[in-house]
Motif scaffolding. Sequence first.
Motif, PDB file in Angstrom:
ATOM      1  N   MET A  47       0.835  -1.208   0.000  1.00 17.47           N
ATOM      2  CA  MET A  47       0.000   0.000   0.000  1.00 17.47           C
ATOM      3  C   MET A  47       0.870   1.258   0.000  1.00 17.47           C
ATOM      4  SD  MET A  47      -2.817  -1.221   2.858  1.00 17.47           S
ATOM      5  CE  MET A  47      -2.943   0.434   3.481  1.00 17.47           C
ATOM      6  N   LYS A  51       0.985   3.481  -3.179  1.00 17.12           N
ATOM      7  CA  LYS A  51       0.018   4.551  -2.854  1.00 17.12           C
ATOM      8  C   LYS A  51      -1.398   4.156  -3.266  1.00 17.12           C
ATOM      9  CE  LYS A  51       3.471   7.495  -1.860  1.00 17.12           C
ATOM     10  NZ  LYS A  51       4.498   6.602  -1.400  1.00 17.12           N
ATOM     11  N   SER A  53      -5.129   2.043  -1.821  1.00 17.92           N
ATOM     12  CA  SER A  53      -5.899   1.789  -0.604  1.00 17.92           C
ATOM     13  C   SER A  53      -5.782   0.337  -0.141  1.00 17.92           C
ATOM     14  CB  SER A  53      -7.370   2.119  -0.842  1.00 17.92           C
ATOM     15  OG  SER A  53      -7.956   1.157  -1.699  1.00 17.92           O
ATOM     16  N   ARG A  54      -6.153   0.133   1.113  1.00 12.56           N
ATOM     17  CA  ARG A  54      -6.154  -1.219   1.693  1.00 12.56           C
ATOM     18  C   ARG A  54      -7.120  -2.126   0.929  1.00 12.56           C
ATOM     19  NH1 ARG A  54      -4.360  -3.575   6.058  1.00 12.56           N
ATOM     20  NH2 ARG A  54      -3.669  -1.630   6.990  1.00 12.56           N
ATOM     21  N   ASN A  56      -8.234  -1.880  -2.184  1.00  8.85           N
ATOM     22  CA  ASN A  56      -7.696  -2.148  -3.518  1.00  8.85           C
ATOM     23  C   ASN A  56      -6.567  -3.175  -3.436  1.00  8.85           C
ATOM     24  OD1 ASN A  56      -7.258  -1.934  -6.275  1.00  8.85           O
ATOM     25  ND2 ASN A  56      -6.444   0.128  -6.194  1.00  8.85           N
ATOM     26  N   THR A  57      -5.689  -2.990  -2.473  1.00  8.76           N
ATOM     27  CA  THR A  57      -4.564  -3.915  -2.295  1.00  8.76           C
ATOM     28  C   THR A  57      -5.063  -5.311  -1.956  1.00  8.76           C
ATOM     29  OG1 THR A  57      -3.206  -2.070  -1.507  1.00  8.76           O
ATOM     30  CG2 THR A  57      -2.390  -4.301  -1.060  1.00  8.76           C
TER      31      THR A  57
END
Length: 167
Positions: A47, A51, A53-54, A56-57
């Motif tokens: 993350m 750069k 989001s949690r 998305n990751t």
Amino acid sequence: MDYQKAKEKFIGTWGSLGTLWGINKAMAQIQALLFISTKALSMEDIMEELKISRGNTSMNLRQLMDWGIVTKELIPGERKEFFTTEKDVQELARIVAKERSRREIKPVIKVLEDVSSIKDDGTEKTKELIKQTKALKNLTDDLDTLMNKLVDQKQNWLTKSVFKLMK
């Protein structure tokens, strides 16, 4: 070009290429980061580096694991989950090819099989539909068979196959 710029360029380019392989940009960037990393990375590491989001990751790591490209790595004494990817380029290509066949080619073959097996009502348009979809199904079957033969080769499959085709 220094290390940081080269790393950013590689990850950015890999992310852009990901869409050509049927995966989204963030998913490809995560795989690229893991690919060039010297150690397993936590979700927080990923993350911070990319750069993103949690959510998305997490979603993209789960998809990469579904593809068989990323695996969890247990690190004794750590509570966090760590992730790594296949480092062998040819093995990575095999995994991607096999998964793309399963997700993309096999469903197309099924549709072509269904469409080309409709009842022939004797009309010219029905005969043409059957003829063309059968031809396309046969071609797709042949390409899938070729891809499967390439994927089933264990060592240096890509190089060996290319050289065989060139002879």
